[in-house]
Design an enzyme around this catalytic site. Sequence first.
Site, short mmCIF file in Angstrom:
data_model
loop_
_atom_site.label_atom_id
_atom_site.label_comp_id
_atom_site.label_asym_id
_atom_site.label_seq_id
_atom_site.Cartn_x
_atom_site.Cartn_y
_atom_site.Cartn_z
N GLU A 1 0.79 -1.21 -0.10
CA GLU A 1 -0.11 0.05 0.20
C GLU A 1 1.00 1.37 0.22
OE1 GLU A 1 -4.41 -0.86 2.29
OE2 GLU A 1 -2.71 0.37 3.08
N CYS A 2 0.70 2.05 -0.98
CA CYS A 2 1.23 3.42 -1.04
C CYS A 2 2.83 3.40 -0.80
CB CYS A 2 0.31 4.31 -0.10
SG CYS A 2 0.90 6.17 -0.32
N GLY A 3 3.25 3.66 0.44
CA GLY A 3 4.72 3.50 0.57
C GLY A 3 5.38 2.07 0.22
#
Length: 493
Positions: A339-341
Site C-alpha cells: 500500500e502506497c509507501g
Amino acid sequence: MNGLFLSALNKSSGKTTVAVGLAAALTERGTLVQPFKKGPDYIDPMWLGLAAGRPCFNLDFHTMSEDEIVALIAKTGAGHGADADLALIEGNKGLFDGLDLEGRDSNAALAELLGAPVILVIDTRGMTRGIAPVLLGYQSFGLKLNIAGVILNQVGGPRHESKLRAAVEHYTDIPVLGAIGCHAEMEISERHLGLIPANETNAADALIAAIAGHIARDVDLDRVLDAARPLNNASRAGSPAPAPSAPARTPATSPDVRIAIAMDAAFSFYYPDDLDALERAGARLIPFDALTDRRLPDADGLFIGGGFPETQAQELTANADLRHEIKSALDAGMPAYAECGGLMYLARSLTWRGQRFEMAGVIPGDVVLHDRPVGRGYVQLRETAAAPWPPGGNDGGNGGGNDGENGDGNGESSDLPAHEFHYASLEGLPPDTTFAYRVKRGFGIDGDNDGIVIGHRLGACSHQRNVGLNPWAERFVSFVRDKKGFEIKKVSA
C-alpha cells in the site's frame, strides 16, 4: 464506558497535542484511556496510542457504517487487557467541518451519534472578548450537541487568560476547563503529511511526558473527567450492527499462514484493527525491519503498508540484500500486498529532492516525489476482473471477486471505500499494465486506475480499511493460503 469528544474551531488549533497530553496525564493518574481518532489517519493515532498505552482506533463515516462505529467503540473499550474508563475521541479539522453540506460526516455528527460531550480546544492568539460570540454561535449551530467545556490554548499570559475567562463566563454557560500557555517544548514537529510519526522520534516518550506535564498543570483534569458521559453503545435502529474489524488480541483460529510485515521507520501506516483482522483470519504476522534486516522472514506472504520510504530511502537502498531477496521471493510466486509507501518500495526507483534511489524492482515503474499532493482524500474503487483476491462474501455485494458475480455484469464489482494521501507519481509503467481497480473517485496511480497486478502481487496507492463493505484482510489471507502450494501446516502462535 464514559467518553469525551475533543474538537476545535479549525485545524491546527493544537487539538492533537492537547489530546496526547490529556491521554498521557490521565493515564499517569490511573485512568484507563481508550483513544480514538476521527477519519483516515495513521500518524495522530500513533501518538495517541503511545500516550495512552493502548492502540488508537479510527472512526470514519466514509469506510464504516454508523453501526460499525458504535460497535467498534464498545468492543475496543472492553479489550486490550482491561476495560477502559474513558473513551477519548479526537476529531479532525473543525467541529462542523466535513465533505457533506448537511454535516452528516462532520465531527459534530460523530459526537451526536455516540452521545459524547464535546470539549473545544481554541487557539486564542489574537482573541479576547471575541471568543464569546464564537462559542454562542457554535452552541446555536449545534443544538443537539453538549459542548461541555472549552480549553484555551496558546494563551499569551495571565492578563490574556483573565480576559478570555471573563468573556466566556459572562456571556456563555460553557465552563473553562483549562488555559494552556505557549510552550515550545510541547510542539510535535511536522512535515509534508502532518506530524512526524512517533516511531521516527527517538524522544517521543520524553516529548509526551513534557506535554502531559503542562496539561496536568494547566488543565483541570478532575473537571475534564466530570464532563464525560456514558457513550451510546447500543446499535442504532434498523439491522443489527455488522461485525467490524473488532480488536481481538488472540486469533479466532490457529494461524495457518505466515505473513511477513514491514514495521519500521519507513513503513508504519497500519490500522490496528486491520492487523487484528488478519490474525483472526488465520495469519501469523511476522514483523521485519526493511532498513536493517538482511533476510526476509520465513513466510507465505508479504504485506508492506504505507509510510515514509522517501525519508528512509538511503537506508532502504543500502539494504540491497533484503531488496534482492524480496524480489526473488515475489518473482517466485510469493503473494504480496503493498500500500502506497509499500508500492513505492517495490518500484524500480524512487526520486526525491533530486536524488534517485534504487528500490526493489518488483514493479516496472519509477516513483517521483512532488512538492504538492498527487492524490489526497477519500477514494472509491471499482474492482475489476483482474483483482486477484477471492470474493469477500459480505452481504452488501462489495468486495466481489474476479468473475464480477456481485458486480454490474461487466466483470467489475461494487465500489470499495478507501483513502489516499501521496505526493508520489509512478512513471514509466508499461502500456499493458494490469490494474485491480478502476478509480471512481480519487486519483490512484494514474487518475483512472489503481492496484497494479503482477502475478500474485498487488500494489496500490490507496489505503484500504477492513470493514463490512471491504473485508480485505480475510480475502488476502485466503489468497495467501491458496497460493502456498503445499499442504497447510499448523503454526503455533
